[in-house]
Design an enzyme around this catalytic site. Structure first.
Site, PDB file in Angstrom:
ATOM      1  CD  GLU A  36      34.212  41.777  87.424  1.00 16.12           C
ATOM      2  OE1 GLU A  36      33.521  41.537  86.427  1.00 16.12           O
ATOM      3  OE2 GLU A  36      34.766  42.869  87.594  1.00 16.12           O
ATOM      4  CB  CYS A 191      33.597  53.971  74.851  1.00 15.14           C
ATOM      5  SG  CYS A 191      33.033  53.504  73.206  1.00 15.14           S
ATOM      6  CB  CYS A 198      35.136  60.474  70.247  1.00 14.33           C
ATOM      7  SG  CYS A 198      33.802  59.270  70.086  1.00 14.33           S
ATOM      8  CB  CYS A 201      38.296  58.237  73.380  1.00 10.52           C
ATOM      9  SG  CYS A 201      38.605  56.476  73.208  1.00 10.52           S
TER      10      CYS A 201
HETATM   11  S1  SF4 Z   1      36.847  57.030  69.908  1.00  9.38           S
HETATM   12 FE1  SF4 Z   1      36.781  55.992  71.861  1.00  9.38          FE
HETATM   13  S2  SF4 Z   1      34.899  56.800  72.825  1.00  9.38           S
HETATM   14 FE2  SF4 Z   1      34.786  57.239  70.641  1.00  9.38          FE
HETATM   15  S3  SF4 Z   1      33.680  55.500  69.806  1.00  9.38           S
HETATM   16 FE3  SF4 Z   1      35.852  55.070  69.575  1.00  9.38          FE
HETATM   17  S4  SF4 Z   1      36.357  53.863  71.375  1.00  9.38           S
HETATM   18 FE4  SF4 Z   1      34.410  54.871  71.790  1.00  9.38          FE
END
Ligand code: SF4
Length: 347
Positions: A36, A191, A198, A201
């Site tokens: 960390e 992200c 996305c 995601c």
């Molecule tokens: S969908 Fe997921 S990867 Fe895309 S901006 Fe939102 S949190 Fe980030």
């Protein structure tokens, strides 16, 4: 549990990182702590080798506590932000003297150690002990800023407070270690700063920035401040054996406790006075091109001046056998000298 946390935990089972060198079953809190601290300001890919070498040199917190600061800084050399290494060492000494070498596992004890803030303490106790605590590092801020379209920059205390509120809101009371690793992994692998993935995601269905298609506008940027520029001449003295003069820097200021070249203001008067003071027989051989090294608060322009300094030995080191901790610009100049030497010997 929020939908965000549920979706992340499902995704983690298949896609989370579970084989990093500091991940073990059961977790070793010393390893988690080291990782960390190393991961603050540094990417996983860079940290892996440093971490592996560090635990070979200091296998336990007791061995770290008993080491010389010099050895610790040498193992850290190249990772930057050296206060992290000094704080690790100070914390290890406190753990040895106050907790008999047993790593404390209460939040209040952990956060009182040097170099451990709220987020780091949360991460360590969550990952190592599955305690239901919250982290808010750069990756987490990026994910939350997009998911909730958070306005403002975290350097504003009200915005930071809002980030903590959101981060705590999503922190589950169960499976906390997996959740913490999952949100860090999401920020590091999906992200990502420039082109978030996305379509892959797990939390995209409720992500506000994804809905508005303005993901890269978050996290919002801080108003730009122009960093001042400073300049220095590095006086790279070498003696007849080709050994280089290095001096240990003071305990305060930049690169404190590391070894560096002699230095002075970058102007002819200061340079010639400094050279005379070092060795009346010394003479400039050539200068390398200036280069810029950036700190958080300013840019430093460095001009390396290569100087022949016959007759002196004290403070001179064989750079082929160097075991001292040196800052990144010194390392860079030493590698340039290596290159020049090998180019010369090939001619
Ligand atoms: S969908 Fe997921 S990867 Fe895309 S901006 Fe939102 S949190 Fe980030």
């Amino acid at each position: 549990m929020t939908d965000f946390a549920k979706d992340l935990l499902v995704w983690f089972q298949e896609h989370g990182r579970k084989n990093l060198p500091w991940q073990s079953s059961p977790p070793d809190i010393y390893h988690v702590w080291l990782s960390e601290i190393m991961l603050q300001q540094t990417q996983v890919a860079t940290v892996v080798d440093y971490f592996n070498n560090f635990i070979i040199s200091f296998p336990t917190v007791v061995e770290l506590a008993n080491a010389d600061e010099e050895e610790v800084l040498t193992s850290w050399a190249g990772l930057g932000y050296y206060s992290r290494a000094r704080n690790l060492h100070k914390s290890a000494k406190i753990i040895l003297s106050k907790y008999h070498g047993i790593f404390p596992i209460s939040y209040s004890e952990l956060i009182s150690l040097p170099g451990i803030g709220e987020s780091t303490a949360g991460a360590i106790l969550s990952l190592a002990c599955n305690q239901s605590l919250t982290i808010l590092d750069g990756n987490v801020r990026r994910v939350l800023s997009r998911y909730h379209r958070v306005a403002g920059h975290y350097s504003d205390s009200k915005v930071l407070k809002n980030f903590w509120r959101l981060a705590k809101y999503h922190t589950p009371s169960k499976q906390n270690a997996n959740y913490t690793q999952a949100i860090m992994d999401l920020g590091a692998t999906i992200c990502v700063p420039r082109k978030p993935l996305c379509s892959r995601c797990p939390v995209s269905r409720h992500c506000k920035a994804n809905f508005c298609n303005d993901q890269v506008s978050f996290p919002q940027k801080k108003a730009r401040t122009i960093r001042p520029e400073k300049s220095l001449a590095f006086l790279v003295y070498h003696n007849i054996k080709g050994h280089i003069f290095l001096a240990k820097r003071p305990g305060r200021g930049i690169w404190s406790g590391l070894w560096s070249f002699a230095e002075c203001e970058d102007n002819e008067t200061a340079i010639s006075a400094a050279i005379k003071e070092h060795n009346l027989e010394a003479s400039i051989v050539f200068s390398l091109p200036k280069f810029k090294h950036s700190f958080t608060h300013y840019h430093l322009w460095i001009r390396p001046i290569i100087i022949s300094s016959p007759g002196l030995e004290k403070g001179y080191h064989n750079i082929n056998k160097l075991v001292l901790g040196v800052p990144a610009p010194v390392k860079k100049i030493i590698s340039m000298l290596d290159y020049l030497n090998s180019a010369e010997s090939n001619e």
